[in-house]
Write an enzyme that holds these catalytic residues in place. Structure first.
Site, PDB file in Angstrom:
ATOM      1  N   HIS A  69       0.840  -1.208   0.000  1.00 40.56           N
ATOM      2  CA  HIS A  69       0.000   0.000   0.000  1.00 40.56           C
ATOM      3  C   HIS A  69       0.880   1.266   0.000  1.00 40.56           C
ATOM      4  CE1 HIS A  69       1.211   0.616   4.104  1.00 40.56           C
ATOM      5  NE2 HIS A  69       0.990  -0.673   4.294  1.00 40.56           N
TER       6      HIS A  69
HETATM    7  O1  LIG Z   1       5.536  -0.328  13.635  1.00 39.67           O
HETATM    8  P1  LIG Z   1       4.178  -0.271  13.009  1.00 39.67           P
HETATM    9  O2  LIG Z   1       3.068  -0.140  14.037  1.00 39.67           O
HETATM   10  O3  LIG Z   1       4.086   0.762  11.958  1.00 39.67           O
HETATM   11  O4  LIG Z   1       3.977  -1.724  12.373  1.00 39.67           O
HETATM   12  C1  LIG Z   1       2.881  -1.994  11.517  1.00 39.67           C
HETATM   13  C2  LIG Z   1       3.442  -2.485  10.202  1.00 39.67           C
HETATM   14  O5  LIG Z   1       4.310  -1.522   9.654  1.00 39.67           O
HETATM   15  P2  LIG Z   1       5.837  -1.827   9.332  1.00 39.67           P
HETATM   16  O6  LIG Z   1       6.449  -2.563  10.485  1.00 39.67           O
HETATM   17  O7  LIG Z   1       5.835  -2.652   8.096  1.00 39.67           O
HETATM   18  O8  LIG Z   1       6.419  -0.474   9.111  1.00 39.67           O
HETATM   19  C3  LIG Z   1       2.289  -2.749   9.236  1.00 39.67           C
HETATM   20  O9  LIG Z   1       2.753  -3.107   7.956  1.00 39.67           O
HETATM   21  P3  LIG Z   1       2.249  -2.273   6.659  1.00 39.67           P
HETATM   22  O10 LIG Z   1       3.016  -2.803   5.490  1.00 39.67           O
HETATM   23  O11 LIG Z   1       0.768  -2.523   6.542  1.00 39.67           O
HETATM   24  O12 LIG Z   1       2.565  -0.810   6.920  1.00 39.67           O
HETATM   25  C4  LIG Z   1       1.477  -3.863   9.830  1.00 39.67           C
HETATM   26  O13 LIG Z   1       0.415  -4.195   8.969  1.00 39.67           O
HETATM   27  C5  LIG Z   1       0.902  -3.467  11.190  1.00 39.67           C
HETATM   28  O14 LIG Z   1       0.252  -4.589  11.725  1.00 39.67           O
HETATM   29  C6  LIG Z   1       1.941  -2.947  12.158  1.00 39.67           C
HETATM   30  O15 LIG Z   1       2.666  -4.051  12.727  1.00 39.67           O
HETATM   31  P4  LIG Z   1       2.969  -4.268  14.264  1.00 39.67           P
HETATM   32  O16 LIG Z   1       2.970  -5.757  14.360  1.00 39.67           O
HETATM   33  O17 LIG Z   1       1.911  -3.651  15.096  1.00 39.67           O
HETATM   34  O18 LIG Z   1       4.326  -3.705  14.530  1.00 39.67           O
END
Ligand SMILES: O=P(O)(O)O[C@H]1[C@H](OP(=O)(O)O)[C@@H](OP(=O)(O)O)[C@H](O)[C@@H](O)[C@H]1OP(=O)(O)O
Length: 448
Positions: A69
């Protein structure tokens, strides 16, 4: 032809100036333009010298794109951390340099918990623009005719940011061809695009298991992280003990989100120098490595279902082209960083010889597993099948740049060579089997 998005507009929105020096270390919070900086001059530019067919007589017959996305708001969990940091700084930091006075008097906390990972306008643009560039790169596949005749299929994860990105991608194509009056549907498919949610072994062994990310936790107490903490505390004129690793991370996020969402080089970026940013980039890479990459086998294996889906589309196209017509010319599948990284790891991309651990930061300076480069917002994996004189060939692109398959030197090998390379996965890698838990529940989870 693309009047809604002239180069002038783009330059106003995403200027070359005001880019924080830290921007290339934002990991999964990085802007796509940092990976392909030529887009800052023309967001619709296509690098034709990179995107050549294998040879002049090759005809592209099918394209599958798996796309993250676009730019999004922070998640609630991180917004809460940002608030805690902002409250601390507002309350206790003593006025110092101009940027610190700016944080305290000019900058206003505008993130609210309900924003929770939703797409932002820049994120919609990421997909509108990517759609146009891919259409320019593969005009015979991503074409008006194929769109109109439903030979382009759209699939997405059910998360709002993914659905909104898919809609924006379609919008990009509709604007390109003036087919605004027509509606194109998309399929919501979580088993494919959010396979990690349905893989019980992954959930038990990694998501719910605190031990699974122990390297991430250990890194918080290393001398490298402590130095960053001290630097941030000094710059804020706060007691060292008050600036926890979580708050340091929140400050780095503030710098990255202000930039990716608003194109602003915010005063929060003054809390770090490039050396600090590299340490924080590593902290994020560690999380991705142990949660989505090579850290645990099940991270990769949870994507077996998507791997088979991609190859079954390619197989179908390979079969149909013998009879002269491929039913599905293009598949666009929109998901998450946690969709792309396991698949890339399953296929052997970006595998370093030494695992990423808390104690080998210094050794990992040249690692290939660098999420800022691999999965920024709107990151995309593109598989293109070509019909050539000598047979079918497969080209693989990551973020609009060709990437060779591990251990295969040709930039677009014969499709049968690629199938042979992935023979074990193609014949095995069964999602149900890989993801099922032993009948005796999960007594050994902590032994990871
Ligand atoms: O650290 P956050 O809360 O932003 O983590 C998100 C995930 O983001 P990412 O670690 O990839 O930067 C998010 O992935 P995305 O591709 O949809 O942006 C993920 O879906 C979401 O569940 C968060 O993961 P977390 O397990 O709560 O760290």
């Amino acid at each position: 032809r693309v009047s809604y998005c002239s180069v002038e507009t783009v330059q106003v929105l995403y200027p070359r100036k005001n880019i924080p020096a830290l921007a290339k270390y934002f990991g999964t919070k990085a802007r796509y333009e940092e990976v392909n900086p030529y887009l800052l001059d023309d967001i619709l530019a296509v690098n034709k010298s990179l995107l050549k067919p294998p040879s002049v007589n090759c005809i592209p017959v099918h394209l599958t794109a798996v796309i993250r996305h676009g730019t999004r708001y922070p998640t609630t969990k991180n917004i809460q951390k940002m608030h805690r940091l902002y409250d601390l700084v507002s309350r206790e930091a003593t006025n110092g340099e101009k940027w610190l006075r700016d944080i305290k008097t000019e900058w206003k906390m505008w993130y609210t918990e309900d924003m929770d990972g939703q797409i932002v306008e820049k994120g919609r643009d990421d997909h509108r623009h990517l759609a146009v560039r891919l259409a320019r790169s593969f005009p015979s596949l991503i074409s008006e005719e194929n769109l109109r005749s439903n030979r382009i299929k759209f699939m997405t994860s059910s998360k709002h940011r993914c659905v909104d990105s898919t809609v924006a991608f379609i919008e990009g194509l509709k604007n390109l061809w003036e087919v605004k009056d027509l509606d194109f549907s998309h399929e919501v498919n979580d088993p494919l695009m959010r396979f990690f949610d349905q893989c019980r072994r992954f959930i038990e062994h990694v998501e719910k298991n605190k031990n699974a990310l122990k390297e991430v936790d250990l890194f918080k107490s290393t001398s490298e992280m402590k130095r960053v903490q001290r630097n941030v505390a000094n710059r804020l004129r706060l007691q060292y003990s008050k600036v926890t690793p979580d708050l340091v991370e929140a400050a780095f996020y503030l710098c990255s989100y202000e930039f990716s969402i608003k194109s602003v080089n915010s005063p929060w970026c003054n809390l770090f120098d490039e050396v600090d940013a590299k340490v924080l980039e590593y902290a994020n890479d560690l999380k991705q490595y142990w949660k989505r990459g090579y850290g645990h086998d099940i991270n990769r294996k949870s994507s077996c279902i998507l791997f088979h889906d991609v190859f079954s589309r390619l197989d179908r196209a390979a079969h149909e082209i013998r009879f002269g017509h491929v039913t599905e010319a293009v598949t666009v599948q929109v998901g998450h960083a946690e969709t792309l990284l396991p698949l890339l790891s399953l296929m052997g991309f970006y595998k370093d010889e030494t695992p990423l651990t808390a104690d080998n930061y210094a050794l990992q300076g040249n690692r290939t597993f660098r999420t800022s480069r691999i999965v920024p917002y709107a990151a995309n994996l593109v598989f293109v099948l070509y019909d050539c004189e000598e047979g079918l060939r497969l080209q693989f692109l990551l973020n609009e740049r060709p990437l060779t398959f591990p251990s295969i030197s040709h930039s677009a090998p014969l499709y049968e060579t690629v199938r042979e390379h992935y023979k074990d996965l193609l014949e095995g890698c069964n999602f149900e089997e890989e993801c099922e838990l032993p009948k005796t529940s999960c007594s050994k989870c902590s032994e990871l």
